[in-house]
Design a protein around this motif. Structure first.
Motif, PDB file in Angstrom:
ATOM      1  N   SER A 184     -34.499   4.824 -23.574  1.00  0.00           N
ATOM      2  CA  SER A 184     -36.052   4.579 -23.935  1.00  0.00           C
ATOM      3  C   SER A 184     -36.034   5.220 -25.317  1.00  0.00           C
ATOM      4  O   SER A 184     -35.390   6.542 -25.449  1.00  0.00           O
ATOM      5  CB  SER A 184     -36.648   5.236 -22.955  1.00  0.00           C
ATOM      6  N   LEU A 185     -36.655   4.773 -26.208  1.00  0.00           N
ATOM      7  CA  LEU A 185     -37.057   5.317 -27.595  1.00  0.00           C
ATOM      8  C   LEU A 185     -38.231   4.881 -28.046  1.00  0.00           C
ATOM      9  O   LEU A 185     -38.822   3.762 -27.851  1.00  0.00           O
ATOM     10  CB  LEU A 185     -35.812   4.565 -28.597  1.00  0.00           C
ATOM     11  N   ARG A 186     -38.902   5.869 -28.413  1.00  0.00           N
ATOM     12  CA  ARG A 186     -40.276   5.758 -28.981  1.00  0.00           C
ATOM     13  C   ARG A 186     -40.377   5.770 -30.432  1.00  0.00           C
ATOM     14  O   ARG A 186     -39.698   6.741 -31.195  1.00  0.00           O
ATOM     15  CB  ARG A 186     -41.233   7.098 -28.773  1.00  0.00           C
ATOM     16  N   LEU A 187     -40.982   4.552 -30.930  1.00  0.00           N
ATOM     17  CA  LEU A 187     -40.935   4.344 -32.459  1.00  0.00           C
ATOM     18  C   LEU A 187     -42.525   4.209 -32.819  1.00  0.00           C
ATOM     19  O   LEU A 187     -43.203   3.852 -31.925  1.00  0.00           O
ATOM     20  CB  LEU A 187     -40.148   2.883 -32.854  1.00  0.00           C
ATOM     21  N   ASP A 188     -42.593   4.385 -34.153  1.00  0.00           N
ATOM     22  CA  ASP A 188     -44.056   4.068 -34.345  1.00  0.00           C
ATOM     23  C   ASP A 188     -44.346   2.689 -34.466  1.00  0.00           C
ATOM     24  O   ASP A 188     -43.573   1.993 -34.724  1.00  0.00           O
ATOM     25  CB  ASP A 188     -44.219   4.553 -35.900  1.00  0.00           C
ATOM     26  N   SER A 189     -45.762   2.542 -34.071  1.00  0.00           N
ATOM     27  CA  SER A 189     -46.002   1.167 -33.859  1.00  0.00           C
ATOM     28  C   SER A 189     -45.881   0.416 -35.143  1.00  0.00           C
ATOM     29  O   SER A 189     -45.485  -1.156 -35.242  1.00  0.00           O
ATOM     30  CB  SER A 189     -47.672   0.797 -33.556  1.00  0.00           C
ATOM     31  N   VAL A 211     -43.441   0.796 -37.727  1.00  0.00           N
ATOM     32  CA  VAL A 211     -42.066   0.394 -37.706  1.00  0.00           C
ATOM     33  C   VAL A 211     -41.569  -0.649 -36.499  1.00  0.00           C
ATOM     34  O   VAL A 211     -41.024  -1.534 -36.995  1.00  0.00           O
ATOM     35  CB  VAL A 211     -41.262   1.812 -37.452  1.00  0.00           C
ATOM     36  N   LEU A 212     -42.179  -0.661 -35.435  1.00  0.00           N
ATOM     37  CA  LEU A 212     -41.890  -1.394 -34.418  1.00  0.00           C
ATOM     38  C   LEU A 212     -42.153  -2.989 -34.584  1.00  0.00           C
ATOM     39  O   LEU A 212     -41.256  -4.136 -34.507  1.00  0.00           O
ATOM     40  CB  LEU A 212     -42.191  -1.088 -32.877  1.00  0.00           C
ATOM     41  N   GLU A 213     -43.459  -2.982 -35.177  1.00  0.00           N
ATOM     42  CA  GLU A 213     -44.007  -4.264 -35.677  1.00  0.00           C
ATOM     43  C   GLU A 213     -42.872  -5.175 -36.710  1.00  0.00           C
ATOM     44  O   GLU A 213     -43.103  -6.180 -36.506  1.00  0.00           O
ATOM     45  CB  GLU A 213     -45.552  -4.034 -36.223  1.00  0.00           C
ATOM     46  N   ARG A 214     -42.588  -4.271 -37.800  1.00  0.00           N
ATOM     47  CA  ARG A 214     -42.028  -5.013 -38.813  1.00  0.00           C
ATOM     48  C   ARG A 214     -40.463  -5.294 -38.100  1.00  0.00           C
ATOM     49  O   ARG A 214     -40.150  -6.294 -38.640  1.00  0.00           O
ATOM     50  CB  ARG A 214     -41.810  -3.765 -39.922  1.00  0.00           C
ATOM     51  N   LEU A 215     -40.017  -4.473 -37.369  1.00  0.00           N
ATOM     52  CA  LEU A 215     -38.735  -4.695 -36.654  1.00  0.00           C
ATOM     53  C   LEU A 215     -38.714  -6.142 -36.159  1.00  0.00           C
ATOM     54  O   LEU A 215     -38.041  -7.042 -36.117  1.00  0.00           O
ATOM     55  CB  LEU A 215     -38.160  -3.667 -35.972  1.00  0.00           C
ATOM     56  N   ARG A 216     -39.713  -6.211 -35.141  1.00  0.00           N
ATOM     57  CA  ARG A 216     -39.930  -7.332 -34.256  1.00  0.00           C
ATOM     58  C   ARG A 216     -40.305  -8.815 -35.482  1.00  0.00           C
ATOM     59  O   ARG A 216     -39.745  -9.802 -34.715  1.00  0.00           O
ATOM     60  CB  ARG A 216     -41.156  -7.220 -33.527  1.00  0.00           C
ATOM     61  N   ALA A 217     -41.090  -8.015 -36.132  1.00  0.00           N
ATOM     62  CA  ALA A 217     -41.150  -9.739 -37.277  1.00  0.00           C
ATOM     63  C   ALA A 217     -40.153  -9.806 -37.915  1.00  0.00           C
ATOM     64  O   ALA A 217     -40.084 -11.067 -38.577  1.00  0.00           O
ATOM     65  CB  ALA A 217     -42.401  -8.956 -38.153  1.00  0.00           C
ATOM     66  N   SER A 218     -38.970  -9.223 -37.952  1.00  0.00           N
ATOM     67  CA  SER A 218     -37.804  -9.700 -38.850  1.00  0.00           C
ATOM     68  C   SER A 218     -36.995 -10.670 -37.958  1.00  0.00           C
ATOM     69  O   SER A 218     -36.063 -11.369 -38.499  1.00  0.00           O
ATOM     70  CB  SER A 218     -36.872  -8.483 -39.161  1.00  0.00           C
ATOM     71  N   GLY A 219     -37.500 -11.046 -36.733  1.00  0.00           N
ATOM     72  CA  GLY A 219     -36.910 -12.210 -36.035  1.00  0.00           C
ATOM     73  C   GLY A 219     -36.003 -11.722 -34.999  1.00  0.00           C
ATOM     74  O   GLY A 219     -35.838 -10.654 -34.619  1.00  0.00           O
ATOM     75  N   LYS A 220     -35.466 -12.733 -34.119  1.00  0.00           N
ATOM     76  CA  LYS A 220     -34.517 -12.552 -33.244  1.00  0.00           C
ATOM     77  C   LYS A 220     -33.237 -11.827 -33.751  1.00  0.00           C
ATOM     78  O   LYS A 220     -32.905 -12.010 -34.740  1.00  0.00           O
ATOM     79  CB  LYS A 220     -33.881 -13.972 -32.652  1.00  0.00           C
ATOM     80  N   GLY A 221     -32.845 -11.002 -32.821  1.00  0.00           N
ATOM     81  CA  GLY A 221     -31.583 -10.187 -32.929  1.00  0.00           C
ATOM     82  C   GLY A 221     -32.082  -8.684 -33.670  1.00  0.00           C
ATOM     83  O   GLY A 221     -31.324  -8.091 -34.134  1.00  0.00           O
ATOM     84  N   TRP A 222     -33.474  -8.518 -33.659  1.00  0.00           N
ATOM     85  CA  TRP A 222     -33.777  -7.350 -34.375  1.00  0.00           C
ATOM     86  C   TRP A 222     -33.201  -5.756 -33.654  1.00  0.00           C
ATOM     87  O   TRP A 222     -33.065  -4.841 -34.493  1.00  0.00           O
ATOM     88  CB  TRP A 222     -35.348  -7.109 -34.473  1.00  0.00           C
TER      89      TRP A 222
END
Length: 90
Positions: free
Chosen positions: A55-60, A62-73
């Motif tokens: 489990s890892l807590r990330l700033d929202s 940062v997580l939003e940009r990672l997910r927006a980068s697409g599949k395989g993030w």
């Protein structure tokens, strides 16, 4: 009337026509006692360097940009963290 109805199931297959369960079949079979799996049959070989779940807590943001980068993030994030650790940056 020889026309099949849309509601009719597939043609019945006699269970006696099933392939014979030989020694190889039993060697590769899963073994259960009740609902508990005792031995898993042949499957994917074990991975030498398996990844671990965490489990890892990330700033929202940062997580939003990672997910927006697409599949395989998650794989890309793991790759970047690994590179940083190996370089001594972390």
């Amino acid at each position: 009337m020889n026309v099949k109805s849309k509601n009719m199931k597939e043609e019945w297959v006699d269970p006696d026509d099933a392939p014979e369960a030989d020694e190889e079949w039993f060697r590769n079979a899963h073994v259960y006692i009740g609902d508990t799996l005792i031995k898993r049959g042949v499957g994917r070989p074990p991975i030498k360097n398996a990844k671990e779940m965490l489990s890892l807590r990330l700033d929202s943001d940062v997580l939003e940009r990672l997910r927006a980068s697409g599949k395989g993030w998650q794989t890309r994030l793991s790759k970047h963290i690994k590179e940083a650790v190996l370089k001594g940056a972390l």
